[in-house]
Design a protein around this motif. Sequence first.
Motif, PDB file in Angstrom:
ATOM      1  N   SER A 126     -44.930  11.334  47.860  1.00 14.27           N
ATOM      2  CA  SER A 126     -46.078  11.236  48.763  1.00 14.27           C
ATOM      3  C   SER A 126     -45.674  11.569  50.193  1.00 14.27           C
ATOM      4  O   SER A 126     -46.422  12.227  50.922  1.00 14.27           O
ATOM      5  CB  SER A 126     -46.687   9.832  48.694  1.00 14.27           C
ATOM      6  N   GLU A 165     -45.109  15.333  50.346  1.00 14.63           N
ATOM      7  CA  GLU A 165     -46.371  16.062  50.345  1.00 14.63           C
ATOM      8  C   GLU A 165     -47.068  15.938  51.692  1.00 14.63           C
ATOM      9  O   GLU A 165     -47.626  16.911  52.199  1.00 14.63           O
ATOM     10  CB  GLU A 165     -47.292  15.553  49.235  1.00 14.63           C
ATOM     11  N   GLN A 166     -47.032  14.763  52.290  1.00 13.32           N
ATOM     12  CA  GLN A 166     -47.639  14.579  53.608  1.00 13.32           C
ATOM     13  C   GLN A 166     -46.968  15.485  54.634  1.00 13.32           C
ATOM     14  O   GLN A 166     -47.628  16.099  55.475  1.00 13.32           O
ATOM     15  CB  GLN A 166     -47.535  13.123  54.031  1.00 13.32           C
TER      16      GLN A 166
END
Length: 356
Positions: free
Chosen positions: A18, A21-22
């Motif tokens: 996560s 991806e951010q």
Amino acid sequence: MRESTNDESAATGGVSSSRVEQFLRSLGLTDSDDVSVDAGTRLGRVSIVHGANADVIWCRDDGREALSNCHFATNLNQRPVAGDWVAHYDDHISKVLPRRSALRRPDPNHRDVQILAANLDLVLLVVPIDRGLNIRMLERFAVMAWDSGARPIVVLTKSDGADDVAALREETQLSVPGVDVLTTSSLSGVGIDRLRELLHEGVTAVMLGASGAGKTSLLNALEGTDEVTRSVSRSGEGRHATTTRKLYRLTCGGVLLDIPGLRLLDLMVGQEGVDETFSDISALARDCRFADCAHNGDEGCAVEAAVVSGVLSARRLENWRLIQSEMAHQESRRDPEAMAAQRKRWRANSKNSRKR
């Protein structure tokens, strides 16, 4: 975004997916990008190219941003440009990943294609209006933008120096129908907030304009920075402020690619880009008697009839013809057989003219 099917720990160093991806989203990654990388390599985005190496932005093992100067691998599949997603390892770029869009023009050698920027969502057509509107250049920029696969937006700059902004804006809208037009001034701040709204996270934009159009001043106004600018000469000719293609991460969340101003605008594009830019001519052409009507003396031409009736300006049709002619010329320079056929037609036309 296509998920990597390889060992994630090799690509991210154990950082949670996560967070990675951010980080990638902040670099402009979209769901349309194919960013699968091989085990042992990392994913990054090219910020700027220096000859045989490039600066690549990527994510460290602890989730922090890193910038590495990477050499090109000897078996690299293609030369990277600003905006490319790449796989890299040990300060080497091993692969340029598939491009979903690309801004291109003919290479100075007249044989190859020169890619100016890659993986774009918006092409900002930066056009100054303090000395009037250069319609021909605007139309050609629009053709390049539509051909790239990204969405064009006209950004009229230097509005503080224009006498009749409303009239110039209307003229712009008539020249590039279907394209949004934004009026700005780097001095007064007009339109800058709206531009920031367009350049939100996940959006990659490129500024396309002539030298002296105000691209660097626009960047300064957006970010409150002090990038080097150059004044326009007394003749009205712009001077280069940007000398290379560079990726900027904006405080409003988006990514902006600044490329040098174009003095000569040769075209190497598909017909689709022309049809989008001249959508009014494309619509009129549906009523031509012949499907392959060239709009140049053909019987039953609805486009020329529209010029006679005043529905379409003669100038716009002439600009369309010039672009079509240049496209054919560029294609012939890359295709020897087509060039030979063209020379044959030229000789035949010359003989016929002498007989008359």
